[in-house]
Each structure stands twice: as structure tokens, then as C-alpha cells.
Design an enzyme around this catalytic site. Structure first.
Site, PDB file in Angstrom:
ATOM      1  N   VAL A 182     -19.092 -25.706  -9.391  1.00  0.00           N
ATOM      2  CA  VAL A 182     -19.376 -24.638  -8.655  1.00  0.00           C
ATOM      3  C   VAL A 182     -19.178 -23.386  -9.733  1.00  0.00           C
ATOM      4  O   VAL A 182     -19.267 -22.156  -9.145  1.00  0.00           O
ATOM      5  CB  VAL A 182     -18.451 -24.561  -7.411  1.00  0.00           C
ATOM      6  N   GLY A 196     -11.699 -27.152  -5.308  1.00  0.00           N
ATOM      7  CA  GLY A 196     -10.309 -26.595  -6.026  1.00  0.00           C
ATOM      8  C   GLY A 196      -9.705 -27.344  -6.868  1.00  0.00           C
ATOM      9  O   GLY A 196      -9.586 -28.587  -6.854  1.00  0.00           O
ATOM     10  N   TYR A 225      -3.243 -20.597  -9.680  1.00  0.00           N
ATOM     11  CA  TYR A 225      -3.667 -20.993  -8.623  1.00  0.00           C
ATOM     12  C   TYR A 225      -3.354 -19.977  -7.455  1.00  0.00           C
ATOM     13  O   TYR A 225      -4.298 -19.699  -6.504  1.00  0.00           O
ATOM     14  CB  TYR A 225      -2.911 -22.353  -8.252  1.00  0.00           C
ATOM     15  N   LYS A 233      -6.219 -18.337  -5.064  1.00  0.00           N
ATOM     16  CA  LYS A 233      -6.172 -18.535  -3.556  1.00  0.00           C
ATOM     17  C   LYS A 233      -5.996 -17.046  -2.676  1.00  0.00           C
ATOM     18  O   LYS A 233      -6.620 -16.945  -1.917  1.00  0.00           O
ATOM     19  CB  LYS A 233      -5.075 -19.659  -3.110  1.00  0.00           C
TER      20      LYS A 233
HETATM   21  N1  LIG Z   1      -3.957 -31.271  -1.008  1.00  0.00           N
HETATM   22  C1  LIG Z   1      -3.122 -30.259  -1.052  1.00  0.00           C
HETATM   23  O1  LIG Z   1      -1.921 -30.257  -0.677  1.00  0.00           O
HETATM   24  C2  LIG Z   1      -3.837 -28.890  -0.724  1.00  0.00           C
HETATM   25  C3  LIG Z   1      -3.153 -27.911  -0.317  1.00  0.00           C
HETATM   26  C4  LIG Z   1      -3.517 -26.262  -0.027  1.00  0.00           C
HETATM   27  C5  LIG Z   1      -4.944 -26.445  -0.647  1.00  0.00           C
HETATM   28  N2  LIG Z   1      -5.493 -27.387  -1.069  1.00  0.00           N
HETATM   29  C6  LIG Z   1      -6.934 -26.868  -1.277  1.00  0.00           C
HETATM   30  O2  LIG Z   1      -8.011 -27.817  -0.662  1.00  0.00           O
HETATM   31  C7  LIG Z   1      -9.102 -28.169  -1.558  1.00  0.00           C
HETATM   32  C8  LIG Z   1      -9.267 -29.677  -1.616  1.00  0.00           C
HETATM   33  O3  LIG Z   1      -8.121 -30.084  -2.304  1.00  0.00           O
HETATM   34  P1  LIG Z   1      -7.896 -31.582  -2.324  1.00  0.00           P
HETATM   35  O4  LIG Z   1      -6.322 -31.970  -2.362  1.00  0.00           O
HETATM   36  O5  LIG Z   1      -8.765 -32.371  -1.487  1.00  0.00           O
HETATM   37  O6  LIG Z   1      -8.295 -31.939  -3.955  1.00  0.00           O
HETATM   38  P2  LIG Z   1      -8.956 -33.137  -4.582  1.00  0.00           P
HETATM   39  O7  LIG Z   1      -8.666 -33.121  -6.005  1.00  0.00           O
HETATM   40  O8  LIG Z   1      -8.702 -34.361  -3.822  1.00  0.00           O
HETATM   41  O9  LIG Z   1     -10.459 -32.895  -4.405  1.00  0.00           O
HETATM   42  C9  LIG Z   1     -11.180 -31.770  -5.042  1.00  0.00           C
HETATM   43  C10 LIG Z   1     -12.606 -31.989  -5.041  1.00  0.00           C
HETATM   44  O10 LIG Z   1     -13.292 -30.665  -5.705  1.00  0.00           O
HETATM   45  C11 LIG Z   1     -13.905 -31.407  -6.819  1.00  0.00           C
HETATM   46  N3  LIG Z   1     -14.277 -30.310  -7.875  1.00  0.00           N
HETATM   47  C12 LIG Z   1     -13.534 -30.073  -8.665  1.00  0.00           C
HETATM   48  N4  LIG Z   1     -13.751 -29.029  -9.543  1.00  0.00           N
HETATM   49  C13 LIG Z   1     -15.183 -28.751  -9.196  1.00  0.00           C
HETATM   50  C14 LIG Z   1     -16.131 -28.041  -9.568  1.00  0.00           C
HETATM   51  N5  LIG Z   1     -15.960 -27.336 -10.789  1.00  0.00           N
HETATM   52  N6  LIG Z   1     -17.353 -28.048  -8.908  1.00  0.00           N
HETATM   53  C15 LIG Z   1     -17.569 -28.755  -7.859  1.00  0.00           C
HETATM   54  N7  LIG Z   1     -16.559 -29.620  -7.513  1.00  0.00           N
HETATM   55  C16 LIG Z   1     -15.377 -29.555  -8.047  1.00  0.00           C
HETATM   56  C17 LIG Z   1     -13.468 -32.700  -7.290  1.00  0.00           C
HETATM   57  O11 LIG Z   1     -14.386 -33.353  -7.981  1.00  0.00           O
HETATM   58  C18 LIG Z   1     -12.884 -33.146  -5.792  1.00  0.00           C
HETATM   59  O12 LIG Z   1     -13.866 -34.054  -5.258  1.00  0.00           O
HETATM   60  C19 LIG Z   1      -8.763 -27.345  -2.962  1.00  0.00           C
HETATM   61  O13 LIG Z   1      -9.551 -26.188  -2.731  1.00  0.00           O
HETATM   62  C20 LIG Z   1      -7.303 -27.287  -2.823  1.00  0.00           C
HETATM   63  O14 LIG Z   1      -6.939 -26.005  -3.742  1.00  0.00           O
HETATM   64  C21 LIG Z   1      -5.166 -28.516  -1.086  1.00  0.00           C
END
Ligand SMILES: NC(=O)c1ccc[n+]([C@@H]2O[C@H](COP(=O)([O-])OP(=O)(O)OC[C@H]3O[C@@H](n4cnc5c(N)ncnc54)[C@H](O)[C@@H]3O)[C@@H](O)[C@H]2O)c1
Length: 239
Positions: free
Chosen positions: A52, A80, A142, A146
Site C-alpha cells: 500500500v 500497519g 508510529y 496514527k
Molecule cells: N495489535 C495491536 O495491539 C494494535 C493496536 C493498535 C493498532 N493496531 C493497528 O491495527 C492494524 C493491524 O495490526 P495487527 O496487529 O493485526 O498487525 P499484524 O502485523 O498482525 O498484521 C498487519 C498486516 O498488514 C500487512 N502489511 C504490512 N505492511 C504492508 C504494506 N506495505 N502493504 C500491505 N499490507 C501490509 C502485513 O502483511 C499483515 O498482514 C495496524 O494498522 C496496527 O497499527 C494494532
């Protein structure tokens, strides 16, 4: 009746995958734009390889989708990454990588989606931010990405409201995924202890809110940031 199409980024695992699976239950057609292939085969979720943060990848993905599907009902920007460090040890590469995936990626996908949604006079956009938008030590890159997603979403909601397009943000708190599983156990425990309810959320907690926001009955919610964080955004627990 044909299924309504949702495009979600980063749905090969974690929160994105949980959202995609939840939306299948709502009878949506779901397309996953991810840089990595899905870890498990969910045959009902269509996978398109897409980084992305690259304009060319996003343009190609949308061209392909448009050639196959007449309409886009909604888009969820979930992809992300983190590259944590205190600022005096953080490289420019780690700053730019996080901004490029989290913020520029969200902007690029919003731009392409809006071009189509404007013509349809309908669309729902959900951008996944984080409670960290309020500030987290070790996450200047980060948190900035966000908080940027919130500014982007609020501005966009004002630009596209007249085309019957809504833009909302979900700000998850601590959620159990690979992203948090990779933290050292003592760090994770400290984060759990700092939670008002001393707990960690599940990807399904975020999926449920995404499903709610995509429901036609919630069309009047627009330009909002919904924290799904067990109350962490309230502030410090001192008692
Ligand atoms: N897990 C948490 O505690 C948490 C908390 C707050 C926010 N978030 C946000 O939620 C979202 C998902 O997080 P998660 O914990 O499921 O992370 P994760 O690492 O388990 O999954 C992230 C996914 O995004 C994909 N990705 C990474 N870079 C990419 C790119 N350049 N293009 C397309 N896809 C890409 C990865 O391949 C993966 O499938 C993120 O935006 C993260 O910042 C997560």
C-alpha cells in the site's frame, strides 16, 4: 442479490483477517490487499498482492478491482507496521517506512477509493489508527502516523460528505496479535497492567466495531474516532 464489496488492507493475518472473516458473516464480498500472502487459506477472501505504500501497486489493484466489480461499498485501511525506538536511536529509514505504510498507504487507498465512490454517490471508509495516536514512548514514528490518519480522515470526511461518503477511524488499544506477541513478555505484562481493566483485547473486538460501522443503520456516524482500547485512552491508572 449480489454481495456488497469491501476492500481491506493488511488482512492476511491479525486484526485485518479477523475483520475480513467477520464481514463474511455479514455477507460482504471481501478483497484483501496485502504485501504478504495469507498465512491460512480463506478461500472466500480474495487476495491481491499489494504494497500500500507504493502508488503503482495501489493503482494496479484498483484498476483490477474496477475491471471485475461494478461498485465498492466500503474500504478499510488496516495495513500497519511498527519500527519502535526512542527518537535518539531511530533511523530516518524507520521513520519513513512507518509513515509510508501507515499514513501514505492509507492516503493512497483513500484517494483511489474516493474517485470511485464519488461516482457511485456512496461509500464507507474506515481507517484503523491506534490509541498510540495520543502518544507512546518509543513510537514517535508510529504515533505520528496514527495521529496523521485522524487528521487525514477528518479532512476527507469534510471533502466527501456531499457525495454521501463517510469516513471514520477505529483506534484500537492493546490487541493480541503477532504484533504484540513479539513483545518481550515483561513489556507486554507492563502494558496489560497499565490497562484500566488489566486486560488485552482480541482482534474480534475490532472486527465487531468495523461490522457495526459498515451497517447501513449507522450511516449517520461520520468523521469520528472510536477508541476500542479497554479504556486506556482515558489516561493513567493511578490507584
Ligand atoms: N495489535 C495491536 O495491539 C494494535 C493496536 C493498535 C493498532 N493496531 C493497528 O491495527 C492494524 C493491524 O495490526 P495487527 O496487529 O493485526 O498487525 P499484524 O502485523 O498482525 O498484521 C498487519 C498486516 O498488514 C500487512 N502489511 C504490512 N505492511 C504492508 C504494506 N506495505 N502493504 C500491505 N499490507 C501490509 C502485513 O502483511 C499483515 O498482514 C495496524 O494498522 C496496527 O497499527 C494494532
Amino acid at each position: 442479490m449480489s454481495q456488497k464489496l469491501i476492500i481491506i488492507t493488511g488482512a492476511s493475518k491479525g486484526i485485518g483477517l479477523a475483520i475480513a472473516r467477520r464481514l463474511l458473516l455479514d455477507n460482504f464480498k471481501v478483497i484483501n490487499l496485502d504485501v504478504s500472502s495469507p498465512e491460512k487459506q480463506d478461500t472466500d477472501i480474495e487476495f491481491i498482492k499489494c504494497d500500500v505504500s507504493l502508488e503503482s501497486d495501489v493503482l494496479q489493484s484498483f484498476q483490477f478491482i474496477q475491471s471485475k466489480y461494478p461498485e465498492i461499498y466500503g474500504v478499510i485501511n488496516n495495513a500497519g507496521i511498527i519500527r519502535d525506538n526512542v527518537i535518539w536511536k531511530m533511523s530516518v529509514e524507520d521513520f519513513e517506512k512507518v509513515i509510508n505504510v501507515n499514513l501514505k498507504g492509507t492516503w493512497l487507498v483513500c484517494r483511489e477509493a474516493v474517485k470511485i465512490m464519488k461516482q457511485q454517490s456512496f461509500g464507507k471508509i474506515i481507517n484503523i489508527a491506534s490509541r498510540a495516536l495520543l502518544g507512546n514512548p518509543g513510537q514517535t514514528n508510529y504515533s505520528a502516523s496514527k495521529a496523521g490518519i485522524v487528521g487525514l480522515s477528518r479532512a476527507l470526511a469534510l471533502e466527501v460528505g456531499k457525495y454521501n461518503i463517510s469516513v471514520n477511524v477505529i483506534a484500537p488499544g492493546l490487541i493480541k496479535t503477532e504484533l504484540t506477541d513479539n513483545l518481550p513478555p515483561h513489556v507486554l505484562q507492563k502494558l496489560i497492567d497499565a490497562q484500566p481493566q488489566k486486560n488485552i483485547g482480541k482482534p474480534e473486538d475490532i472486527a465487531e466495531v468495523a461490522s457495526f460501522l459498515l451497517n447501513e443503520k449507522t450511516n449517520f456516524i461520520n468523521g469520528q474516532v472510536i477508541y476500542v482500547d479497554g479504556g486506556k485512552s482515558i489516561g493513567h491508572v493511578t490507584l
